[in-house]
Design an enzyme around this catalytic site. Structure first.
Site, PDB file in Angstrom:
ATOM      1  N   ASP A  63       3.241  62.518  47.421  1.00  0.00           N
ATOM      2  CA  ASP A  63       3.495  63.711  46.620  1.00  0.00           C
ATOM      3  C   ASP A  63       3.053  63.481  45.173  1.00  0.00           C
ATOM      4  O   ASP A  63       2.399  64.334  44.563  1.00  0.00           O
ATOM      5  CB  ASP A  63       4.986  64.061  46.683  1.00  0.00           C
ATOM      6  CG  ASP A  63       5.347  65.225  45.786  1.00  0.00           C
ATOM      7  OD1 ASP A  63       4.940  66.358  46.091  1.00  0.00           O
ATOM      8  OD2 ASP A  63       6.036  64.996  44.772  1.00  0.00           O
ATOM      9  N   GLU A  80       1.057  64.529  52.976  1.00  0.00           N
ATOM     10  CA  GLU A  80       1.376  63.785  51.758  1.00  0.00           C
ATOM     11  C   GLU A  80       1.541  62.300  52.052  1.00  0.00           C
ATOM     12  O   GLU A  80       1.118  61.445  51.257  1.00  0.00           O
ATOM     13  CB  GLU A  80       2.634  64.346  51.106  1.00  0.00           C
ATOM     14  CG  GLU A  80       2.423  65.711  50.477  1.00  0.00           C
ATOM     15  CD  GLU A  80       3.642  66.239  49.765  1.00  0.00           C
ATOM     16  OE1 GLU A  80       3.492  66.952  48.767  1.00  0.00           O
ATOM     17  OE2 GLU A  80       4.778  65.931  50.212  1.00  0.00           O
TER      18      GLU A  80
END
Length: 235
Positions: free
Chosen positions: A44, A116
């Site tokens: 992320d 991610e």
């Protein structure tokens, strides 16, 4: 390595020196203890940095607010979900039997998290440059072909700013109903502007999406009223 993961590496354009990182990145917590949540946390941050760098280069004269708004659109769940589908991640996810039977391989949140995690795994495997190159392959065309003026504020933000400009209190949101099984719920949310005695409802696959739809409908209603001659809502 599994043939499906080998094929995924080709689609990613990155050959893992530590293939166990890729295996972990596509492993949901329901499958076992060596799952992808820590990699997702790292990915992320790497994704945000890489997208920020690409936007900084692409939109040299745009201010921070514009860049932040575009980045938010690019890294939100539904965008990541579409990229994950393009990469064929549902075919390689490792899920428990129960999660798989419940449709987990198609769940947007699971697919977005896995994407991610793959970005995080790429960073650990080769450093920032391979991770940045991966993000550029996944998002570069969209960034290159977009006009920053086309990326409007999200509906909740626009509604809040619209009301504040008229010295009215911010709206309130509440869940009216949820339907469907846990892995495929539909949320119904009410957006209320008590100062104007107005309410609108919206539906979506998540609470956030339902709130955005309710806010969008509220904006349509308010702007229609604002356009009428003599409207008390005019700023």
């Amino acid at each position: 390595m599994d043939a499906r993961l080998n094929a995924l590496q080709q689609r990613l354009g990155h050959r893992f020196a530590q293939p166990e990182l890729l295996s972990r990145a596509v492993t949901h917590r329901s499958f076992g203890a060596d799952h992808n949540e820590r990699l997702e946390f790292l990915g992320d941050a790497v994704l945000s940095l890489a997208v920020s760098a690409l936007l900084f280069e692409r939109f040299g004269v745009s201010d921070e607010g514009d860049l932040t708004r575009v980045r938010a659109h690019l890294v939100r769940e539904d965008t990541l979900h579409r990229v994950a589908l393009m990469l064929g991640l549902p075919e390689v996810l490792r899920l428990s039997e129960g999660e798989a039977r419940g449709g987990g391989a198609q769940r947007p949140s699971i697919l977005a998290d896995a994407l991610e995690a793959i970005i995080g795994a790429t960073f650990l495997d080769g450093g920032f440059e391979p991770a940045r190159a991966l993000v550029q392959r996944l998002f570069g065309e969209v960034i290159a072909n977009t006009d920053i003026d086309s990326w409007t504020k999200d509906a909740k933000t626009e509604l809040q700013e619209w009301l504040q400009a008229r010295r009215l209190p911010v709206p309130t949101y509440r869940i009216l109903n949820t339907r469907g099984q846990a892995h495929a719920q539909t949320f119904e949310v009410e957006c209320a502007v008590p100062a104007l005695s107005l309410t609108e409802t919206g539906e979506g696959r998540s609470r956030r999406m339902a709130e955005q739809e309710a806010a969008r409908r509220m904006l349509v209603s308010l702007k229609a009223s604002d356009d009428k001659p003599g409207s008390a809502l005019r700023s």
